[in-house]
Design a protein around this motif. Structure first.
Motif, PDB file in Angstrom:
ATOM      1  N   GLU A  94      -2.635   5.855 -12.475  1.00 22.62           N
ATOM      2  CA  GLU A  94      -1.678   5.638 -13.548  1.00 22.62           C
ATOM      3  C   GLU A  94      -0.698   4.532 -13.175  1.00 22.62           C
ATOM      4  O   GLU A  94      -0.408   4.297 -11.997  1.00 22.62           O
ATOM      5  N   ALA A  95      -0.167   3.868 -14.182  1.00 17.20           N
ATOM      6  CA  ALA A  95       0.815   2.808 -13.961  1.00 17.20           C
ATOM      7  C   ALA A  95       2.016   3.362 -13.209  1.00 17.20           C
ATOM      8  O   ALA A  95       2.544   4.420 -13.537  1.00 17.20           O
ATOM      9  N   GLY A  96       2.432   2.656 -12.161  1.00  9.26           N
ATOM     10  CA  GLY A  96       3.598   3.057 -11.387  1.00  9.26           C
ATOM     11  C   GLY A  96       3.316   3.999 -10.232  1.00  9.26           C
ATOM     12  O   GLY A  96       4.203   4.290  -9.424  1.00  9.26           O
ATOM     13  N   GLU A  97       2.072   4.477 -10.105  1.00  7.30           N
ATOM     14  CA  GLU A  97       1.735   5.385  -9.003  1.00  7.30           C
ATOM     15  C   GLU A  97       1.584   4.638  -7.680  1.00  7.30           C
ATOM     16  O   GLU A  97       1.291   3.445  -7.648  1.00  7.30           O
ATOM     17  N   THR A  98       1.779   5.369  -6.598  1.00 12.11           N
ATOM     18  CA  THR A  98       1.418   4.886  -5.268  1.00 12.11           C
ATOM     19  C   THR A  98       0.195   5.677  -4.819  1.00 12.11           C
ATOM     20  O   THR A  98       0.148   6.896  -4.954  1.00 12.11           O
ATOM     21  N   PHE A  99      -0.808   4.975  -4.284  1.00 14.45           N
ATOM     22  CA  PHE A  99      -2.135   5.545  -4.101  1.00 14.45           C
ATOM     23  C   PHE A  99      -2.717   5.003  -2.800  1.00 14.45           C
ATOM     24  O   PHE A  99      -2.621   3.809  -2.524  1.00 14.45           O
ATOM     25  N   ALA A 100      -3.291   5.873  -1.997  1.00 18.52           N
ATOM     26  CA  ALA A 100      -3.909   5.437  -0.732  1.00 18.52           C
ATOM     27  C   ALA A 100      -5.404   5.723  -0.746  1.00 18.52           C
ATOM     28  O   ALA A 100      -5.843   6.764  -1.239  1.00 18.52           O
ATOM     29  N   ILE A 101      -6.168   4.797  -0.206  1.00 19.15           N
ATOM     30  CA  ILE A 101      -7.601   4.986   0.018  1.00 19.15           C
ATOM     31  C   ILE A 101      -7.800   5.022   1.530  1.00 19.15           C
ATOM     32  O   ILE A 101      -7.486   4.043   2.222  1.00 19.15           O
ATOM     33  N   VAL A 102      -8.264   6.160   2.045  1.00 21.72           N
ATOM     34  CA  VAL A 102      -8.378   6.329   3.487  1.00 21.72           C
ATOM     35  C   VAL A 102      -9.814   6.661   3.873  1.00 21.72           C
ATOM     36  O   VAL A 102     -10.628   7.059   3.038  1.00 21.72           O
ATOM     37  N   GLY A 103     -10.088   6.517   5.158  1.00 17.73           N
ATOM     38  CA  GLY A 103     -11.409   6.846   5.676  1.00 17.73           C
ATOM     39  C   GLY A 103     -11.660   6.080   6.952  1.00 17.73           C
ATOM     40  O   GLY A 103     -10.969   5.105   7.256  1.00 17.73           O
ATOM     41  N   PRO A 104     -12.647   6.510   7.728  1.00 18.38           N
ATOM     42  CA  PRO A 104     -12.953   5.834   8.990  1.00 18.38           C
ATOM     43  C   PRO A 104     -13.525   4.440   8.744  1.00 18.38           C
ATOM     44  O   PRO A 104     -13.898   4.090   7.618  1.00 18.38           O
TER      45      PRO A 104
ATOM     46  N   PRO B 228       3.620  -8.568 -10.100  1.00 18.93           N
ATOM     47  CA  PRO B 228       2.310  -8.030 -10.487  1.00 18.93           C
ATOM     48  C   PRO B 228       2.423  -6.630 -11.080  1.00 18.93           C
ATOM     49  O   PRO B 228       3.369  -5.899 -10.794  1.00 18.93           O
ATOM     50  N   SER B 229       1.445  -6.285 -11.903  1.00 14.44           N
ATOM     51  CA  SER B 229       1.365  -4.926 -12.437  1.00 14.44           C
ATOM     52  C   SER B 229       0.834  -3.967 -11.383  1.00 14.44           C
ATOM     53  O   SER B 229       1.188  -2.788 -11.356  1.00 14.44           O
ATOM     54  N   ILE B 230      -0.054  -4.481 -10.521  1.00 14.12           N
ATOM     55  CA  ILE B 230      -0.670  -3.660  -9.482  1.00 14.12           C
ATOM     56  C   ILE B 230      -0.780  -4.489  -8.202  1.00 14.12           C
ATOM     57  O   ILE B 230      -1.065  -5.683  -8.249  1.00 14.12           O
ATOM     58  N   LEU B 231      -0.524  -3.829  -7.084  1.00 15.34           N
ATOM     59  CA  LEU B 231      -0.538  -4.504  -5.780  1.00 15.34           C
ATOM     60  C   LEU B 231      -1.534  -3.802  -4.872  1.00 15.34           C
ATOM     61  O   LEU B 231      -1.464  -2.590  -4.670  1.00 15.34           O
ATOM     62  N   PHE B 232      -2.486  -4.561  -4.339  1.00 16.94           N
ATOM     63  CA  PHE B 232      -3.474  -4.044  -3.399  1.00 16.94           C
ATOM     64  C   PHE B 232      -3.088  -4.469  -1.985  1.00 16.94           C
ATOM     65  O   PHE B 232      -2.938  -5.668  -1.711  1.00 16.94           O
ATOM     66  N   ALA B 233      -2.913  -3.508  -1.085  1.00 13.98           N
ATOM     67  CA  ALA B 233      -2.558  -3.791   0.307  1.00 13.98           C
ATOM     68  C   ALA B 233      -3.681  -3.281   1.212  1.00 13.98           C
ATOM     69  O   ALA B 233      -3.939  -2.076   1.277  1.00 13.98           O
TER      70      ALA B 233
ATOM     71  N   LEU C 212       0.987   0.680  -6.641  1.00 16.36           N
ATOM     72  CA  LEU C 212       0.648   0.284  -5.271  1.00 16.36           C
ATOM     73  C   LEU C 212      -0.605   1.015  -4.797  1.00 16.36           C
ATOM     74  O   LEU C 212      -0.663   2.245  -4.840  1.00 16.36           O
ATOM     75  N   VAL C 213      -1.596   0.249  -4.364  1.00 16.52           N
ATOM     76  CA  VAL C 213      -2.837   0.809  -3.818  1.00 16.52           C
ATOM     77  C   VAL C 213      -2.982   0.314  -2.385  1.00 16.52           C
ATOM     78  O   VAL C 213      -3.115  -0.896  -2.147  1.00 16.52           O
ATOM     79  N   ILE C 214      -2.944   1.243  -1.438  1.00 13.01           N
ATOM     80  CA  ILE C 214      -3.033   0.888  -0.021  1.00 13.01           C
ATOM     81  C   ILE C 214      -4.352   1.375   0.556  1.00 13.01           C
ATOM     82  O   ILE C 214      -4.701   2.548   0.430  1.00 13.01           O
ATOM     83  N   VAL C 215      -5.081   0.467   1.196  1.00 18.37           N
ATOM     84  CA  VAL C 215      -6.262   0.832   1.969  1.00 18.37           C
ATOM     85  C   VAL C 215      -5.831   0.932   3.424  1.00 18.37           C
ATOM     86  O   VAL C 215      -5.259  -0.023   3.974  1.00 18.37           O
ATOM     87  N   THR C 216      -6.053   2.085   4.048  1.00 16.66           N
ATOM     88  CA  THR C 216      -5.579   2.260   5.418  1.00 16.66           C
ATOM     89  C   THR C 216      -6.373   3.350   6.145  1.00 16.66           C
ATOM     90  O   THR C 216      -6.929   4.250   5.520  1.00 16.66           O
ATOM     91  N   HIS C 217      -6.424   3.229   7.469  1.00 17.17           N
ATOM     92  CA  HIS C 217      -6.956   4.316   8.284  1.00 17.17           C
ATOM     93  C   HIS C 217      -5.809   5.144   8.855  1.00 17.17           C
ATOM     94  O   HIS C 217      -6.022   6.135   9.548  1.00 17.17           O
ATOM     95  N   ASP C 218      -4.569   4.742   8.539  1.00 16.51           N
ATOM     96  CA  ASP C 218      -3.358   5.378   9.054  1.00 16.51           C
ATOM     97  C   ASP C 218      -2.938   6.520   8.119  1.00 16.51           C
ATOM     98  O   ASP C 218      -2.373   6.293   7.048  1.00 16.51           O
ATOM     99  N   LEU C 219      -3.206   7.753   8.526  1.00 11.52           N
ATOM    100  CA  LEU C 219      -2.917   8.899   7.663  1.00 11.52           C
ATOM    101  C   LEU C 219      -1.421   9.096   7.450  1.00 11.52           C
ATOM    102  O   LEU C 219      -0.986   9.583   6.404  1.00 11.52           O
ATOM    103  N   GLU C 220      -0.620   8.699   8.437  1.00 12.40           N
ATOM    104  CA  GLU C 220       0.833   8.813   8.293  1.00 12.40           C
ATOM    105  C   GLU C 220       1.326   7.892   7.172  1.00 12.40           C
ATOM    106  O   GLU C 220       2.183   8.266   6.369  1.00 12.40           O
ATOM    107  N   LEU C 221       0.781   6.690   7.122  1.00  8.53           N
ATOM    108  CA  LEU C 221       1.114   5.763   6.040  1.00  8.53           C
ATOM    109  C   LEU C 221       0.614   6.313   4.704  1.00  8.53           C
ATOM    110  O   LEU C 221       1.334   6.285   3.699  1.00  8.53           O
TER     111      LEU C 221
END
Length: 229
Positions: free
Chosen positions: A32-42, A161-166, A196-205
């Motif tokens: 949804e617009a305005g959400e912060t979202f993480a994509i995690v995995g090894p 931007p409307s959406i930011l990929f990190a 905000l969509v963050i790709v990370t292996h850092d579970l704390e983040l």
């Protein structure tokens, strides 16, 4: 809230000789617009591939992506570039600053491409927000890794931007520097109201975001709401 990213049945397979490697299989989710979202995995789970498909940097073999109300399949490269320029910001692990431009020049490039007014003032204000008011005229080679990533943060938000990929935004930083960059990232994002969509292996983040999508072997193994939401 309106959907800003809709992913349905996404699949990606790479072929090497007679061998086929499925990197993503039947991936579906919405943001949804305005959400912060993480994509995690090894490593090798398909995280960065998924981000590239969501941003229109690559095309899926199956399924589709709708970004800011536009289905990406069928768009020309020029149309995709225009959509990204108008709606999308990026932050990369390796900063990707232009080495021949100063910090300020790097930040204002996206604003100038949009034809916005007062790009220099906008760039200076953003660099000041990330604590680099003394570094306007320094080149990337004259900046530390943390300073380069702060320039990249300012650049990412400069075009509103409307959406930011990190993609692994703290991957090349030491722990203390990474924590400062994350703090700035979330502060700027909250102020701007960006998705905000963050790709990370850092579970704390990842726990700092509202929702987490966990991948393993190219499949979704968990999709959960965090305590931060």
């Amino acid at each position: 809230m309106s959907k800003i990213l809709n992913v349905d049945g996404l699949g990606k397979t790479y072929t090497s000789g007679s061998r086929a490697l499925t990197v993503l299989d039947a991936i579906s989710f919405t943001i949804e617009a305005g959400e912060t979202f993480a994509i995690v995995g090894p490593s090798g789970s398909g995280k960065t591939t998924l981000l590239g498909l969501c941003a229109g940097l690559d095309q899926p073999d199956r399924g589709y992506v709708e970004l800011c109300g536009t289905r990406l399949s069928g768009l020309t490269e020029d149309e995709l570039a225009l959509l990204r320029n108008r709606e999308v910001g990026f932050i990369f692990q390796n900063f990707q600053l232009l080495p021949t431009l100063t910090a300020l020049e790097n930040v204002i490039v996206p604003i100038e491409l949009q034809g916005a007014k007062n790009p220099t003032k906008v760039g200076m204000d953003l660099l000041a927000k990330v604590g680099l008011e003394e570094r306007f005229h320094h080149y990337p080679s004259q900046l530390s890794g943390g300073e380069q990533q702060r320039v990249a943060l300012a650049r990412a938000f400069s075009s509103k931007p409307s959406i930011l990929f990190a993609d692994e935004p703290t991957g090349n930083l030491d722990e203390g520097t990474g924590e400062k960059v994350v703090e700035l990232l979330f502060d700027l994002n909250k102020e701007a109201g960006t998705t905000l969509v963050i790709v990370t292996h850092d579970l704390e983040l990842a726990q700092k975001t509202q929702k987490i999508l966990q991948l393993k072997g190219g499949k979704i193994v968990a999709h959960k709401i965090t305590a931060e939401s």
